[in-house]
Design a protein around this motif. Structure first.
Motif, mmCIF file in Angstrom:
data_model
loop_
_atom_site.group_PDB
_atom_site.id
_atom_site.type_symbol
_atom_site.label_atom_id
_atom_site.label_comp_id
_atom_site.label_asym_id
_atom_site.label_seq_id
_atom_site.Cartn_x
_atom_site.Cartn_y
_atom_site.Cartn_z
ATOM 1 N N MET A 1 32.815 26.451 61.473
ATOM 2 C CA MET A 1 32.637 26.939 60.136
ATOM 3 C C MET A 1 32.469 25.734 59.200
ATOM 4 N N ASN A 2 31.571 25.895 58.299
ATOM 5 C CA ASN A 2 31.287 24.840 57.335
ATOM 6 C C ASN A 2 32.478 24.662 56.390
ATOM 7 N N ILE A 3 32.795 23.417 56.005
ATOM 8 C CA ILE A 3 33.927 23.119 55.125
ATOM 9 C C ILE A 3 33.746 23.767 53.760
ATOM 10 N N TRP A 4 32.500 23.917 53.294
ATOM 11 C CA TRP A 4 32.236 24.530 51.996
ATOM 12 C C TRP A 4 32.538 26.032 52.024
ATOM 13 N N LYS A 5 32.243 26.665 53.139
ATOM 14 C CA LYS A 5 32.559 28.086 53.256
ATOM 15 C C LYS A 5 34.071 28.304 53.251
ATOM 16 N N LEU A 6 34.783 27.459 53.953
ATOM 17 C CA LEU A 6 36.236 27.553 53.990
ATOM 18 C C LEU A 6 36.825 27.313 52.593
ATOM 19 N N SER A 7 36.321 26.316 51.902
ATOM 20 C CA SER A 7 36.785 26.022 50.541
ATOM 21 C C SER A 7 36.504 27.194 49.603
ATOM 22 N N PHE A 8 35.327 27.796 49.746
ATOM 23 C CA PHE A 8 34.990 28.937 48.912
ATOM 24 C C PHE A 8 35.978 30.081 49.117
ATOM 25 N N TRP A 9 36.259 30.425 50.372
ATOM 26 C CA TRP A 9 37.155 31.547 50.640
ATOM 27 C C TRP A 9 38.590 31.264 50.207
ATOM 28 N N VAL A 10 39.021 30.033 50.329
ATOM 29 C CA VAL A 10 40.366 29.668 49.861
ATOM 30 C C VAL A 10 40.432 29.804 48.342
ATOM 31 N N CYS A 11 39.424 29.282 47.650
ATOM 32 C CA CYS A 11 39.390 29.391 46.185
ATOM 33 C C CYS A 11 39.266 30.856 45.748
ATOM 34 N N PHE A 12 38.486 31.631 46.458
ATOM 35 C CA PHE A 12 38.324 33.040 46.135
ATOM 36 C C PHE A 12 39.650 33.781 46.310
ATOM 37 N N ALA A 13 40.364 33.488 47.388
ATOM 38 C CA ALA A 13 41.667 34.119 47.629
ATOM 39 C C ALA A 13 42.665 33.730 46.532
ATOM 40 N N LEU A 14 42.656 32.459 46.128
ATOM 41 C CA LEU A 14 43.542 32.015 45.053
ATOM 42 C C LEU A 14 43.182 32.683 43.726
ATOM 43 N N LEU A 15 41.888 32.879 43.485
ATOM 44 C CA LEU A 15 41.450 33.554 42.262
ATOM 45 C C LEU A 15 41.937 35.009 42.246
ATOM 46 N N ILE A 16 41.785 35.691 43.347
ATOM 47 C CA ILE A 16 42.242 37.085 43.436
ATOM 48 C C ILE A 16 43.763 37.147 43.256
ATOM 49 N N LEU A 17 44.491 36.251 43.910
ATOM 50 C CA LEU A 17 45.945 36.231 43.807
ATOM 51 C C LEU A 17 46.390 35.953 42.364
ATOM 52 N N SER A 18 45.750 35.007 41.704
ATOM 53 C CA SER A 18 46.132 34.699 40.322
ATOM 54 C C SER A 18 45.811 35.867 39.389
ATOM 55 N N ASN A 19 44.724 36.572 39.630
ATOM 56 C CA ASN A 19 44.400 37.739 38.812
ATOM 57 C C ASN A 19 45.402 38.871 39.019
ATOM 58 N N VAL A 20 45.847 39.069 40.237
ATOM 59 C CA VAL A 20 46.858 40.094 40.516
ATOM 60 C C VAL A 20 48.156 39.740 39.801
ATOM 61 N N VAL A 21 48.566 38.483 39.849
ATOM 62 C CA VAL A 21 49.783 38.053 39.161
ATOM 63 C C VAL A 21 49.622 38.218 37.654
ATOM 64 N N LEU A 22 48.456 37.899 37.118
ATOM 65 C CA LEU A 22 48.195 38.045 35.693
ATOM 66 C C LEU A 22 48.276 39.517 35.267
ATOM 67 N N ILE A 23 47.675 40.394 36.023
ATOM 68 C CA ILE A 23 47.706 41.830 35.703
ATOM 69 C C ILE A 23 49.139 42.357 35.774
ATOM 70 N N TYR A 24 49.881 41.955 36.800
ATOM 71 C CA TYR A 24 51.284 42.373 36.910
ATOM 72 C C TYR A 24 52.086 41.888 35.704
ATOM 73 N N THR A 25 51.887 40.652 35.292
ATOM 74 C CA THR A 25 52.618 40.090 34.156
ATOM 75 C C THR A 25 52.299 40.835 32.874
ATOM 76 N N ILE A 26 51.041 41.164 32.645
ATOM 77 C CA ILE A 26 50.639 41.891 31.440
ATOM 78 C C ILE A 26 51.268 43.288 31.416
ATOM 79 N N ILE A 27 51.231 43.983 32.534
ATOM 80 C CA ILE A 27 51.829 45.321 32.603
ATOM 81 C C ILE A 27 53.339 45.244 32.410
ATOM 82 N N ASP A 28 53.987 44.259 33.007
ATOM 83 C CA ASP A 28 55.429 44.090 32.867
ATOM 84 C C ASP A 28 55.807 43.815 31.410
ATOM 85 N N GLN A 29 55.062 42.977 30.730
ATOM 86 C CA GLN A 29 55.350 42.690 29.324
ATOM 87 C C GLN A 29 55.131 43.921 28.446
ATOM 88 N N ALA A 30 54.112 44.698 28.744
ATOM 89 C CA ALA A 30 53.850 45.909 27.960
ATOM 90 C C ALA A 30 54.996 46.912 28.112
#
Length: 104
Positions: A1-30
């Motif tokens: 597997m190409n290193i760029w593909k691996l980097s993309f999927w890791v960054c994509f997973a981190l982006l999804i995880l950070s968005n889930v945490v952000l949405i949870y935090t907003i709902i919790d504060q509300a």
């Protein structure tokens, strides 16, 4: 597997995880803010009820008697007498002709 593909999927997973945490935090504060608002309303109603009880029970005391009782009960509190109003911390007692008419 190409290193760029691996980097993309890791960054994509981190982006999804950070968005889930952000949405949870907003709902919790509300939810927290709505419960705090309800609690504030309950405290306001309770303070008004107790203020009315104080007014009914305190009609037999003059303004000077009331001030003396407050100073005895709370010797270290800042008690300010300004005309017909006695203020102690966040509480205000309003008098008319030396008789207690309102407590806030």
């Amino acid at each position: 597997m190409n290193i760029w593909k691996l980097s993309f999927w890791v960054c994509f997973a981190l982006l999804i995880l950070s968005n889930v945490v952000l949405i949870y935090t907003i709902i919790d504060q509300a939810v927290t803010i709505s419960y705090m608002g309800q609690g504030y309303e309950d405290q306001t109603k309770a303070k008004k009820l107790l203020g009315n009880l104080v007014v009914k029970g305190g009609r037999k005391y003059s303004q000077n008697d009331f001030l003396h009782l407050l100073r005895q009960a709370y010797p270290e509190a800042l008690i300010v007498e300004d005309g017909d109003v006695i203020t102690i911390e966040e509480n205000m007692f309003t008098f008319s002709n030396g008789v207690l008419i309102d407590a806030k």
